[in-house]
Scaffold this motif. Sequence first.
Motif, PDB file in Angstrom:
ATOM      1  N   GLY A   1       0.836  -1.201   0.000  1.00  0.00           N
ATOM      2  CA  GLY A   1       0.000   0.000   0.000  1.00  0.00           C
ATOM      3  C   GLY A   1       0.860   1.235   0.000  1.00  0.00           C
ATOM      4  N   ILE A   2       0.252   2.377  -0.311  1.00  0.00           N
ATOM      5  CA  ILE A   2       1.015   3.610  -0.411  1.00  0.00           C
ATOM      6  C   ILE A   2       1.563   4.033   0.940  1.00  0.00           C
ATOM      7  CG2 ILE A   2      -1.008   5.084  -0.115  1.00  0.00           C
ATOM      8  CD1 ILE A   2       2.067   5.709  -2.381  1.00  0.00           C
ATOM      9  N   GLY A   3       0.795   3.794   2.028  1.00  0.00           N
ATOM     10  CA  GLY A   3       1.276   4.134   3.371  1.00  0.00           C
ATOM     11  C   GLY A   3       2.498   3.328   3.744  1.00  0.00           C
ATOM     12  N   ALA A   4       2.463   2.024   3.448  1.00  0.00           N
ATOM     13  CA  ALA A   4       3.614   1.165   3.740  1.00  0.00           C
ATOM     14  C   ALA A   4       4.822   1.572   2.907  1.00  0.00           C
ATOM     15  CB  ALA A   4       3.239  -0.296   3.474  1.00  0.00           C
TER      16      ALA A   4
ATOM     17  N   ALA B   1       7.702   5.061  -7.601  1.00  0.00           N
ATOM     18  CA  ALA B   1       7.143   4.559  -8.856  1.00  0.00           C
ATOM     19  C   ALA B   1       7.568   3.105  -9.084  1.00  0.00           C
ATOM     20  CB  ALA B   1       7.596   5.439 -10.016  1.00  0.00           C
ATOM     21  N   ILE B   2       8.807   2.789  -8.747  1.00  0.00           N
ATOM     22  CA  ILE B   2       9.276   1.404  -8.900  1.00  0.00           C
ATOM     23  C   ILE B   2       8.505   0.479  -7.964  1.00  0.00           C
ATOM     24  CG2 ILE B   2      11.259  -0.130  -8.626  1.00  0.00           C
ATOM     25  CD1 ILE B   2      13.038   2.201  -9.470  1.00  0.00           C
ATOM     26  N   LEU B   3       8.290   0.937  -6.728  1.00  0.00           N
ATOM     27  CA  LEU B   3       7.510   0.125  -5.787  1.00  0.00           C
ATOM     28  C   LEU B   3       6.091  -0.073  -6.288  1.00  0.00           C
ATOM     29  CD1 LEU B   3       8.691   1.540  -2.326  1.00  0.00           C
ATOM     30  CD2 LEU B   3       9.402  -0.576  -3.447  1.00  0.00           C
ATOM     31  N   GLY B   4       5.488   0.987  -6.859  1.00  0.00           N
ATOM     32  CA  GLY B   4       4.157   0.844  -7.444  1.00  0.00           C
ATOM     33  C   GLY B   4       4.175  -0.128  -8.610  1.00  0.00           C
TER      34      GLY B   4
ATOM     35  N   GLY C   1       3.615  -0.548  -3.790  1.00  0.00           N
ATOM     36  CA  GLY C   1       3.207   0.833  -3.512  1.00  0.00           C
ATOM     37  C   GLY C   1       1.719   1.041  -3.609  1.00  0.00           C
ATOM     38  N   ALA C   2       1.316   2.044  -4.369  1.00  0.00           N
ATOM     39  CA  ALA C   2      -0.096   2.401  -4.483  1.00  0.00           C
ATOM     40  C   ALA C   2      -0.893   1.257  -5.098  1.00  0.00           C
ATOM     41  CB  ALA C   2      -0.245   3.658  -5.327  1.00  0.00           C
ATOM     42  N   ALA C   3      -2.152   1.160  -4.685  1.00  0.00           N
ATOM     43  CA  ALA C   3      -3.045   0.115  -5.177  1.00  0.00           C
ATOM     44  C   ALA C   3      -4.140   0.742  -6.031  1.00  0.00           C
ATOM     45  CB  ALA C   3      -3.664  -0.652  -3.994  1.00  0.00           C
ATOM     46  N   PRO C   4      -4.693  -0.018  -6.988  1.00  0.00           N
ATOM     47  CA  PRO C   4      -5.793   0.510  -7.802  1.00  0.00           C
ATOM     48  C   PRO C   4      -6.961   0.938  -6.907  1.00  0.00           C
ATOM     49  CG  PRO C   4      -4.955  -1.560  -8.680  1.00  0.00           C
ATOM     50  CD  PRO C   4      -4.335  -1.384  -7.324  1.00  0.00           C
TER      51      PRO C   4
ATOM     52  N   TRP D   1       1.722   6.750 -11.084  1.00  0.00           N
ATOM     53  CA  TRP D   1       2.433   6.604 -12.353  1.00  0.00           C
ATOM     54  C   TRP D   1       3.089   5.239 -12.486  1.00  0.00           C
ATOM     55  CZ3 TRP D   1       5.170  11.970 -11.608  1.00  0.00           C
ATOM     56  CH2 TRP D   1       4.225  12.989 -11.816  1.00  0.00           C
ATOM     57  N   GLY D   2       3.732   4.773 -11.441  1.00  0.00           N
ATOM     58  CA  GLY D   2       4.371   3.465 -11.505  1.00  0.00           C
ATOM     59  C   GLY D   2       3.370   2.344 -11.684  1.00  0.00           C
TER      60      GLY D   2
END
Length: 280
Positions: free
Chosen positions: A137-140, A212-215, A220-223, A228-229
């Motif tokens: 997740g983005i927070g993590a 972005a790499i983590l996404g 990273g971020a979830a749908p 961008w990543g």
Amino acid sequence: MTALRLLLRDRVAAFGGLIVLFALVVAIFAPWIAPYPDDAFESHIMQRLRPPSAEFPFGTDNLGRDILSRVILGTRNALLVAVAVVLAAMAIGVPIGLAAGWREGWLSETLMRVTDVFLAVPQLILALALGQLIAPGIGAAMVALALTYWPFFARTVFAETRRLRSALFVDALAGIGASPARILLLHVLPNAAPAVLVRATIGMGFTILTAAILGFLGVGAAPPSPDWGLAVSEARQHLPEAWWFPTFPGMAILLLVLGFNLLGDGLRDAADPRLRRSRR
């Protein structure tokens, strides 16, 4: 003022500053600039994977969402992540660097050896491991990035503190009875601020790239976040036909990271007195 004039004279750094300023304006006014801000999170299957056109300048993604709107909205997310991570890393690294740089002894050695351990492991690998341990997740991702970037601030402040602690003004302050805390916070830290600012500026770009790499890797971020990543990751299975799907989010990452790096290099050159003298 001298440093500011040198920065403005540096065309490359000024170009980087313009990119960052443009991204900041876009992030602030993103909901009003985006052509379809309300539909950027909803599926529209009937218009999926449309190429760039007058209606959709950047085309649409695999769910029919306007890529231009999602790139614009993603600018706010990218800058928020970068600012939050860098501020959190500064909050950890700056005090550690001050404490380790001011005194010799076991505390300084322990703090610097812990810092060296973190620096020995590539940040992306460490952030990826921490992100998996916490929860995707983005927070993590933000927590993982902050916990892996603070050593850079610690090392920078440590070097500046070691350099400044033998300065004449520090000896004069100690001679009139100023406490170590007062000397560090009111005199050493302000003198180390330019180096910290340069590190923070470059760190913004590096954090955006790493996030972005983590996404892209799914940590990273979830749908349906307009990350961008994540967009580049979702586009892999639609290449090469839907070339526009990863191209425009990837260009956004490239430009913003480039802008911060160019600005950071300019700030470093302007803030370093030795480089200033060499330019005269």
